[in-house]
Design an enzyme around this catalytic site. Sequence first.
Site, PDB file in Angstrom:
ATOM      1  N   GLY A 231       0.764  -1.240   0.000  1.00 33.12           N
ATOM      2  CA  GLY A 231       0.000   0.000   0.000  1.00 33.12           C
ATOM      3  C   GLY A 231       0.789   1.280   0.000  1.00 33.12           C
TER       4      GLY A 231
ATOM      5  N   PRO B 274       4.825  -4.826  -0.829  1.00 32.36           N
ATOM      6  CA  PRO B 274       4.695  -3.709  -1.761  1.00 32.36           C
ATOM      7  C   PRO B 274       4.449  -4.203  -3.180  1.00 32.36           C
ATOM      8  CG  PRO B 274       6.999  -4.092  -1.194  1.00 32.36           C
ATOM      9  CD  PRO B 274       6.202  -5.044  -0.369  1.00 32.36           C
TER      10      PRO B 274
ATOM     11  N   ARG C 249       2.588  -1.752  -5.943  1.00 30.44           N
ATOM     12  CA  ARG C 249       2.687  -0.511  -6.705  1.00 30.44           C
ATOM     13  C   ARG C 249       4.044   0.170  -6.533  1.00 30.44           C
ATOM     14  NH1 ARG C 249      -2.004   2.589  -7.623  1.00 30.44           N
ATOM     15  NH2 ARG C 249      -2.964   1.539  -5.849  1.00 30.44           N
TER      16      ARG C 249
ATOM     17  N   ARG D  30      -7.291   2.791 -15.190  1.00 28.61           N
ATOM     18  CA  ARG D  30      -7.376   3.361 -13.848  1.00 28.61           C
ATOM     19  C   ARG D  30      -8.104   4.703 -13.793  1.00 28.61           C
ATOM     20  NH1 ARG D  30      -3.654   4.612 -10.968  1.00 28.61           N
ATOM     21  NH2 ARG D  30      -4.451   3.876  -8.983  1.00 28.61           N
TER      22      ARG D  30
ATOM     23  N   TYR E 103     -11.123   4.724 -11.376  1.00 29.50           N
ATOM     24  CA  TYR E 103     -10.917   5.451 -10.118  1.00 29.50           C
ATOM     25  C   TYR E 103     -10.713   6.947 -10.294  1.00 29.50           C
ATOM     26  CZ  TYR E 103      -8.954   0.703  -9.326  1.00 29.50           C
ATOM     27  OH  TYR E 103      -8.721  -0.640  -9.304  1.00 29.50           O
TER      28      TYR E 103
ATOM     29  N   CYS F 122     -15.608   2.656 -27.899  1.00 26.26           N
ATOM     30  CA  CYS F 122     -16.942   3.234 -28.082  1.00 26.26           C
ATOM     31  C   CYS F 122     -17.580   3.428 -26.723  1.00 26.26           C
ATOM     32  CB  CYS F 122     -17.783   2.311 -28.936  1.00 26.26           C
ATOM     33  SG  CYS F 122     -17.095   2.175 -30.565  1.00 26.26           S
ATOM     34  N   GLU F 123     -17.047   4.357 -25.986  1.00 29.94           N
ATOM     35  CA  GLU F 123     -17.551   4.614 -24.641  1.00 29.94           C
ATOM     36  C   GLU F 123     -17.005   5.962 -24.196  1.00 29.94           C
ATOM     37  OE1 GLU F 123     -17.657   1.313 -22.089  1.00 29.94           O
ATOM     38  OE2 GLU F 123     -17.478   2.518 -20.270  1.00 29.94           O
TER      39      GLU F 123
ATOM     40  N   TYR G  90      -0.778  -2.068 -12.074  1.00 28.30           N
ATOM     41  CA  TYR G  90      -2.226  -2.103 -12.328  1.00 28.30           C
ATOM     42  C   TYR G  90      -2.617  -1.550 -13.697  1.00 28.30           C
ATOM     43  CZ  TYR G  90      -1.973  -3.014  -7.330  1.00 28.30           C
ATOM     44  OH  TYR G  90      -1.631  -3.538  -6.102  1.00 28.30           O
TER      45      TYR G  90
HETATM   46  N1  LLP Z   1      -1.159  -7.089  -0.250  1.00 26.19           N
HETATM   47  C1  LLP Z   1      -2.490  -7.253  -0.324  1.00 26.19           C
HETATM   48  C2  LLP Z   1      -3.122  -8.256   0.494  1.00 26.19           C
HETATM   49  C3  LLP Z   1      -3.238  -6.467  -1.219  1.00 26.19           C
HETATM   50  O1  LLP Z   1      -4.544  -6.629  -1.279  1.00 26.19           O
HETATM   51  C4  LLP Z   1      -2.586  -5.525  -2.037  1.00 26.19           C
HETATM   52  C5  LLP Z   1      -3.328  -4.706  -2.993  1.00 26.19           C
HETATM   53  C6  LLP Z   1      -1.189  -5.399  -1.926  1.00 26.19           C
HETATM   54  C7  LLP Z   1      -0.517  -6.193  -1.012  1.00 26.19           C
HETATM   55  C8  LLP Z   1      -0.388  -4.448  -2.773  1.00 26.19           C
HETATM   56  O2  LLP Z   1      -0.761  -3.136  -2.604  1.00 26.19           O
HETATM   57  P1  LLP Z   1       0.098  -1.965  -3.317  1.00 26.19           P
HETATM   58  O3  LLP Z   1       1.452  -1.924  -2.640  1.00 26.19           O
HETATM   59  O4  LLP Z   1       0.212  -2.325  -4.737  1.00 26.19           O
HETATM   60  O5  LLP Z   1      -0.717  -0.749  -3.098  1.00 26.19           O
HETATM   61  N2  LLP Z   1      -6.204  -1.854  -8.656  1.00 26.19           N
HETATM   62  C9  LLP Z   1      -5.994  -0.812  -7.664  1.00 26.19           C
HETATM   63  C10 LLP Z   1      -5.167  -1.290  -6.520  1.00 26.19           C
HETATM   64  C11 LLP Z   1      -5.769  -2.478  -5.792  1.00 26.19           C
HETATM   65  C12 LLP Z   1      -4.874  -2.960  -4.717  1.00 26.19           C
HETATM   66  C13 LLP Z   1      -5.401  -4.203  -4.118  1.00 26.19           C
HETATM   67  N3  LLP Z   1      -4.571  -4.809  -3.159  1.00 26.19           N
HETATM   68  C14 LLP Z   1      -5.341   0.387  -8.348  1.00 26.19           C
HETATM   69  O6  LLP Z   1      -5.096   0.326  -9.547  1.00 26.19           O
HETATM   70  O7  LLP Z   1      -5.099   1.405  -7.704  1.00 26.19           O
END
Ligand code: LLP
Length: 433
Positions: free
Chosen positions: A248, A291, A293, A330, A334, A361-362, A391
């Site tokens: 996150g 991590p 993202r 995205r 979002y 087409c949207e 993502y």
């Molecule tokens: N661990 C778990 C259990 C998770 O559910 C996630 C992300 C991560 C790690 C990795 O999180 P990160 O470091 O990537 O923030 N599609 C959305 C993001 C969904 C994230 C879901 N879980 C976007 O494009 O912003």
Amino acid sequence: MICDNITVSKDGHLLFAGQDTVELAEKYGTPVYLMDEDKIREKCRAYKAAFSKYFDERAIPLYASKANSFKRLYEIMAEEGMGIDVVSSGEIYTAVKAGFDLSKAYFHSNNKTDSDIAFGMDHGVGYFVADNVEEVKAVEKEAARRGIRQKMLLRLSPGIDPHTFEAVATGRVDSKFGTAIETGQAEEIVEFTLEQPHIILKGFHCHVGSQIFDEDVFSRAADIMLEFIAFCKARFGYMADELDLGGGFGVRYVESDPEPDIDMMVGKLAAAVRSACARLDIEVPEIHMEPGRSIVADAGMVLYTAGTVKKIPGYKNYVSIDGGMPDSPRYALYGSSYTCYAANKMNEPCTLKASIVGRCCESGDIIQEDVMLPKSVGRYDTIAVCTTGAYHYAMASRYNKLPIPATVMLRGGDESYVAVKGETLEDFVRNDV
Ligand code: LLP
């Protein structure tokens, strides 16, 4: 520039990882996903160094491969000594095909099917992270059938709202993920899991959300989880070996986003963990984070070719590109912000405000609204969208039968190679009978 791997050449071309994006667009065609291999490795090393500096050698970061998953990426993760988080048989299969040692994999998701569980065990997935009691039962059943003892973490929800947007906030009590501490269900699931003969409960996991810049959120989550660990020690005489605090950590999409500092974030978290453990009189468990993202996002860039430019006097301007929401969903999902450039016109002043839109087409097929671009922007210009390593490919679709673009890796300032081939028209009918 929003990341140090983005620069501009003297002749006004955008460079990514030291390479001319206009030439890359010509060589590989567009749309194309670029990935800066050196940046990915740099991020893995930053996490690894911070983990061993502030925790200890046991504390390895796990790359959350939902952010981007293809064989070459798992090879890089293996070479960098990372663990991985996987969420499906598909991710497991891709990692297996890359030769990744699955004993370093943590299998997530809130609804693993029986066949996912069997598939994970077939391939020696090290840890199952059970989201709820049904999963504990299903894993116990399959482990018993095989006569093995499966290592497990329990995903708990600490009840934290990280104040990012709704769709990626996952640690709250009313979330579909994890078992809540607040409702007493976490205590029940621990008691139940400890009674299972074919499960080795290694500890707990939580993930509070995504795109978090405030390190305090991780410290608060750690505090709640460590209190729960201390509670379990007193209540069941069970001391968790491991605490996995999820992923996150935020990345910089636009100039106004803060510059994330992995070392500082891990350092602050480690200080919070130590002081909570001292206060609660428990040993510091083996700490993990996942991590996604923040490992791959700014290692990515998408290149497009501009087509139609539509100016509606008194209203709005549109620059259409040769991809769209299927490869970059995205903004449509979002409303996410991105930094975009006319990559072959970096020396021209940006005086035209326009929305960069896709070819679907949207009307919601938008890459970014109100982008400042050169007045001369038009057909055949290269449009670059930055910070797309996470993502994008992972969430790509084939809407409107647009093929998923190739992923091209860049390294060493002048080398490039295809890691994932672009889809062809033939791919659209491959499974049709
Ligand atoms: N661990 C778990 C259990 C998770 O559910 C996630 C992300 C991560 C790690 C990795 O999180 P990160 O470091 O990537 O923030 N599609 C959305 C993001 C969904 C994230 C879901 N879980 C976007 O494009 O912003």
